[in-house]
Design a protein around this motif. Structure first.
Motif, short mmCIF file in Angstrom:
data_model
loop_
_atom_site.label_atom_id
_atom_site.label_comp_id
_atom_site.label_asym_id
_atom_site.label_seq_id
_atom_site.Cartn_x
_atom_site.Cartn_y
_atom_site.Cartn_z
N LYS A 74 0.77 -1.40 0.25
CA LYS A 74 -0.23 -0.12 -0.14
C LYS A 74 0.88 1.31 -0.07
N ALA A 75 1.82 1.33 0.85
CA ALA A 75 2.65 2.50 0.84
C ALA A 75 3.50 2.78 -0.53
N PHE A 76 3.89 1.61 -1.13
CA PHE A 76 4.50 1.69 -2.20
C PHE A 76 3.78 2.17 -3.33
N LEU A 77 2.44 1.84 -3.58
CA LEU A 77 1.52 2.12 -4.39
C LEU A 77 1.25 3.50 -4.17
N GLN A 78 0.65 4.04 -2.95
CA GLN A 78 0.48 5.43 -2.72
C GLN A 78 1.68 6.31 -3.19
N ALA A 79 2.78 6.04 -2.86
CA ALA A 79 4.09 6.71 -3.32
C ALA A 79 4.03 6.83 -5.12
N LEU A 80 3.73 5.54 -5.63
CA LEU A 80 3.73 5.31 -6.90
C LEU A 80 2.66 6.34 -7.50
N ALA A 81 1.47 6.25 -6.97
CA ALA A 81 0.44 7.04 -7.51
C ALA A 81 0.89 8.51 -7.56
N THR A 82 1.36 9.06 -6.39
CA THR A 82 1.64 10.49 -6.40
C THR A 82 2.56 10.82 -7.50
N LEU A 83 3.57 10.04 -7.79
CA LEU A 83 4.61 10.27 -8.99
C LEU A 83 4.02 10.19 -10.28
N VAL A 84 3.14 9.24 -10.49
CA VAL A 84 2.44 8.78 -11.82
C VAL A 84 1.45 9.99 -11.92
N HIS A 85 1.01 10.58 -10.91
CA HIS A 85 -0.05 11.62 -11.03
C HIS A 85 0.69 12.98 -11.66
N GLN A 86 1.86 13.26 -10.92
CA GLN A 86 2.90 14.25 -11.27
C GLN A 86 3.26 14.20 -12.65
N ALA A 87 3.77 12.87 -13.15
CA ALA A 87 4.12 12.70 -14.53
C ALA A 87 3.32 12.69 -15.45
N GLU A 88 2.06 12.36 -15.09
CA GLU A 88 0.87 12.66 -16.14
C GLU A 88 0.33 13.92 -16.28
N THR A 89 0.53 14.72 -15.04
CA THR A 89 0.15 16.06 -15.17
C THR A 89 0.94 17.09 -15.82
N LYS A 90 2.21 17.10 -15.71
CA LYS A 90 3.41 17.60 -16.31
C LYS A 90 4.28 16.63 -17.13
N PRO A 91 4.02 16.08 -18.11
CA PRO A 91 4.55 15.06 -18.93
C PRO A 91 6.08 15.54 -19.49
N GLY A 136 12.94 15.59 -6.74
CA GLY A 136 13.14 14.98 -5.43
C GLY A 136 13.18 13.45 -5.46
N ILE A 137 13.36 12.83 -6.55
CA ILE A 137 13.66 11.30 -6.82
C ILE A 137 14.79 11.21 -7.72
N ASP A 138 15.23 9.82 -7.23
CA ASP A 138 16.35 9.34 -8.10
C ASP A 138 16.04 8.83 -9.24
N ILE A 139 16.91 8.78 -10.13
CA ILE A 139 16.76 8.42 -11.64
C ILE A 139 16.11 6.95 -11.80
N ARG A 140 16.63 6.20 -10.85
CA ARG A 140 15.87 4.50 -10.80
C ARG A 140 14.56 4.60 -10.51
N ARG A 141 14.03 5.47 -9.67
CA ARG A 141 12.71 5.85 -9.40
C ARG A 141 11.71 6.50 -10.51
N GLN A 142 12.74 7.41 -11.07
CA GLN A 142 11.95 7.85 -12.36
C GLN A 142 11.85 7.00 -13.26
N GLN A 143 12.85 6.08 -13.56
CA GLN A 143 12.78 5.13 -14.36
C GLN A 143 11.65 4.02 -14.26
N LEU A 144 11.22 3.80 -13.14
CA LEU A 144 10.18 2.73 -12.73
C LEU A 144 8.79 3.58 -12.98
N VAL A 145 8.87 4.75 -12.53
CA VAL A 145 7.65 5.55 -12.86
C VAL A 145 7.10 5.54 -14.62
N ASP A 146 8.29 5.89 -15.21
CA ASP A 146 8.25 5.59 -16.74
C ASP A 146 7.85 4.38 -17.22
#
Length: 150
Positions: A52-69, A75-85
């Motif tokens: 749940k904690a992982f998915l909530q954090a992912l949801a926040t990042l995905v929302h940011q990425a979709e809002t401002k593609p 504030g995140i490292d390159i590996r987390r960015q790649q996971l969101v992508d």
């Protein structure tokens, strides 16, 4: 931070998440088949909370990425960015990723962690299975980066 250190950190986080996914998946399948007991309730609940904690954090990042593609996630490292992508790519691949997590929303998948009906349990199992596949692919890249140094 070096790319190898980021890969090691990402690898460990991925392994921890996979362990939680596997535990909840197995328990949910046993529940669905009427064979689950209560003897491992605490580790299962901790695993649900980790997912749940992982998915909530992912949801926040995905929302940011979709809002401002066109903008990088701050504030995140390159590996987390790649996971969101990779997650966003997976959402656009309906042939391979068909679960609630990818077709509907992360928030709906989070709700499935407390599934009560057999239909919801099956949706949870599918969502966790596809999340596992995405995380395993991400870990494969970490492994290649880590072992590439040897």
């Amino acid at each position: 931070m070096s790319t190898q250190w980021l890969a090691l950190q990402s690898f460990q986080q991925g392994q921890d998440l996979l362990e939680a996914i596997n535990l909840v998946s197995i328990h949910t399948k046993l529940q669905r088949d009427g064979m689950a007991g209560t003897e491992h309730a605490e580790p299962i609940q901790q695993s649900r909370e980790k997912i749940k904690a992982f998915l909530q954090a992912l949801a926040t990042l995905v929302h940011q990425a979709e809002t401002k593609p066109d903008q990088p996630l701050l504030g995140i490292d390159i590996r987390r960015q790649q996971l969101v992508d990779r997650f966003l790519e997976a959402k656009r691949n309906p042939r391979r990723f068909r679960s609630t997590l990818f077709k509907k929303s992360i928030e709906e998948a989070i709700q499935l962690l407390t599934a009560a009906s057999d239909e919801e349990r099956q949706q949870l199992i599918s969502s966790l299975s596809e999340l596992r596949a995405l995380i395993e692919e991400h870990i494969d890249r970490d492994t290649a980066r880590i072992l590439g140094e040897f």
